[in-house]
Design an enzyme around this catalytic site. Structure first.
Site, mmCIF file in Angstrom:
data_model
loop_
_atom_site.group_PDB
_atom_site.id
_atom_site.type_symbol
_atom_site.label_atom_id
_atom_site.label_comp_id
_atom_site.label_asym_id
_atom_site.label_seq_id
_atom_site.Cartn_x
_atom_site.Cartn_y
_atom_site.Cartn_z
ATOM 1 N N ASN A 167 0.881 -1.186 0.000
ATOM 2 C CA ASN A 167 0.000 0.000 0.000
ATOM 3 C C ASN A 167 0.907 1.221 0.000
ATOM 4 O O ASN A 167 1.477 1.573 1.030
ATOM 5 C CB ASN A 167 -0.890 -0.023 1.254
ATOM 6 C CG ASN A 167 -1.706 1.265 1.393
ATOM 7 O OD1 ASN A 167 -1.769 2.078 0.476
ATOM 8 N ND2 ASN A 167 -2.340 1.437 2.553
ATOM 9 N N LYS A 171 0.084 4.256 -0.339
ATOM 10 C CA LYS A 171 -0.534 5.488 0.196
ATOM 11 C C LYS A 171 -0.264 6.638 -0.781
ATOM 12 O O LYS A 171 -0.231 6.401 -1.988
ATOM 13 C CB LYS A 171 -0.035 5.741 1.618
ATOM 14 C CG LYS A 171 -0.179 4.491 2.498
ATOM 15 C CD LYS A 171 0.076 4.715 3.951
ATOM 16 C CE LYS A 171 -0.121 3.373 4.686
ATOM 17 N NZ LYS A 171 -0.010 3.507 6.131
ATOM 18 N N HIS A 194 -9.413 1.356 4.829
ATOM 19 C CA HIS A 194 -8.145 1.568 5.547
ATOM 20 C C HIS A 194 -8.385 2.532 6.709
ATOM 21 O O HIS A 194 -9.173 3.470 6.594
ATOM 22 C CB HIS A 194 -7.083 2.122 4.594
ATOM 23 C CG HIS A 194 -5.712 2.087 5.191
ATOM 24 N ND1 HIS A 194 -5.284 3.036 6.085
ATOM 25 C CD2 HIS A 194 -4.704 1.192 5.049
ATOM 26 C CE1 HIS A 194 -4.046 2.725 6.461
ATOM 27 N NE2 HIS A 194 -3.673 1.610 5.850
ATOM 28 N N GLU A 219 -6.735 4.928 7.773
ATOM 29 C CA GLU A 219 -6.509 6.345 7.454
ATOM 30 C C GLU A 219 -7.742 6.957 6.811
ATOM 31 O O GLU A 219 -8.063 8.127 7.051
ATOM 32 C CB GLU A 219 -5.265 6.478 6.555
ATOM 33 C CG GLU A 219 -3.994 6.254 7.363
ATOM 34 C CD GLU A 219 -2.813 5.706 6.580
ATOM 35 O OE1 GLU A 219 -2.827 5.741 5.333
ATOM 36 O OE2 GLU A 219 -1.860 5.235 7.234
ATOM 37 N N GLU A 240 -5.065 -4.681 10.708
ATOM 38 C CA GLU A 240 -4.066 -3.633 10.909
ATOM 39 C C GLU A 240 -4.391 -2.853 12.181
ATOM 40 O O GLU A 240 -5.235 -1.944 12.157
ATOM 41 C CB GLU A 240 -4.081 -2.641 9.741
ATOM 42 C CG GLU A 240 -3.739 -3.231 8.401
ATOM 43 C CD GLU A 240 -3.193 -2.171 7.442
ATOM 44 O OE1 GLU A 240 -2.118 -2.413 6.897
ATOM 45 O OE2 GLU A 240 -3.816 -1.120 7.268
ATOM 46 N N GLY A 262 2.867 2.591 10.784
ATOM 47 C CA GLY A 262 3.877 3.634 10.641
ATOM 48 C C GLY A 262 4.595 4.002 11.928
ATOM 49 O O GLY A 262 5.277 5.025 11.981
ATOM 50 N N SER A 322 3.692 -1.747 10.342
ATOM 51 C CA SER A 322 5.146 -1.806 10.576
ATOM 52 C C SER A 322 5.778 -3.137 10.177
ATOM 53 O O SER A 322 6.714 -3.604 10.816
ATOM 54 C CB SER A 322 5.468 -1.462 12.039
ATOM 55 O OG SER A 322 5.073 -0.121 12.323
#
Ligand code: 13P
Length: 255
Positions: free
Chosen positions: A9, A11, A95, A97, A167, A173, A213
């Site tokens: 991904n 992003k 996702h 985000e 996730e 991250g 991560s």
């Protein structure tokens, strides 16, 4: 036997020119990989350029989002059919985000999952708890709720084409991860939720990825878990060498 899926991904990273360069570099690095499925999900603007470089390789193309409607007055959005035409086999949906920054709801994720499946795209449905939810002991409830909501009214015969990415939001991250055993336990809960929705046989075919991560050094410990079938990789998917090492280290544990 489920084939592990390593999906990158990207992003909001890489121009079309940068994606094309990645495509040329990655091909020879994974040309002989058979036991692991590979997908890269670049920004929309790089789909065409990356797709052209990956044609004829074993690396598939995916998108990071889509709108649930087939077409219409939705400025800034793209439909499932547009992604399919652009060469996508997969689309990441829900996702964290997008849920957190764009306010995407479980209901929208559900509508997108159904629209993706109807267009012949395989959804990679993201679920995961926040740090607060984990601290409050709510991880399993949150994840089960997200899975049930995302897959509401999805027909049983579509189940095998769905991928779930577990996730944990706090692992994205940050360099922090749950232990592989912890992640496997949540994946096991996801699988039993799928069994409740679709039956044991169909649930056994669904791939459940770990994400957050992931890198070349820790992938093997996650991918070796019985309920984890690969990973959804952010930062470590951006460099060809790093992505290739993640794929190879996944393949190594299957041997
Ligand atoms: P990182 O691998 O950069 O933590 O991102 C994970 C992620 O959000 C993949 O979808």
């Amino acid at each position: 036997m489920r084939k592990p899926l390593i999906a990158g991904n990207w992003k909001m990273n890489k121009t079309a020119a940068e994606a094309a360069a990645f495509g040329e570099e990655i091909r020879p690095l994974v040309a002989d990989v058979e036991a692991v499925e590979m997908v890269i999900c670049p920004p929309f603007t790089a789909l065409h350029a990356l797709g052209a470089r990956l044609r004829g390789s074993r690396i598939g193309l995916g998108a990071q989002n889509m709108h649930e409607a087939p077409h219409g007055a939705y400025t800034g959005e793209v439909s499932a059919a547009m992604l399919k035409e652009a060469g996508c086999g997969y689309v990441i949906l829900g996702h964290s985000e997008r849920r957190r920054l764009m306010g995407e709801t479980d209901e929208q994720v559900n509508a997108k999952v159904k629209a993706a499946l109807a267009a012949g795209l395989r959804p990679i449905v993201c679920v995961g708890e926040s740090l607060e939810q984990r601290r409050a002991g709510e991880t399993e409830d949150v994840v089960v709720g997200q899975v049930r909501a995302a897959l509401r009214d999805v027909p049983q015969d579509a189940a095998a084409g769905i991928v779930i990415a577990y996730e944990p939001v706090w692992a994205i991250g940050t360099g922090e991860t749950p232990t592989p055993d912890d992640a496997n336990q949540v994946a096991a809960v996801i699988r039993s939720t799928l069994a409740g929705l679709f039956g044991e046989e169909a649930a056994a075919q669904v791939r459940i990825q770990y994400g957050g991560s992931v890198n070349a050094d820790n992938i093997a410990s996650f991918a070796a878990q019985p309920h984890i079938d690969g990973a959804l990789v952010g930062g470590a998917s951006l460099a060809p060498d790093s992505f290739a090492r993640i794929v190879r280290n996944t393949e190594a544990i299957l041997a």
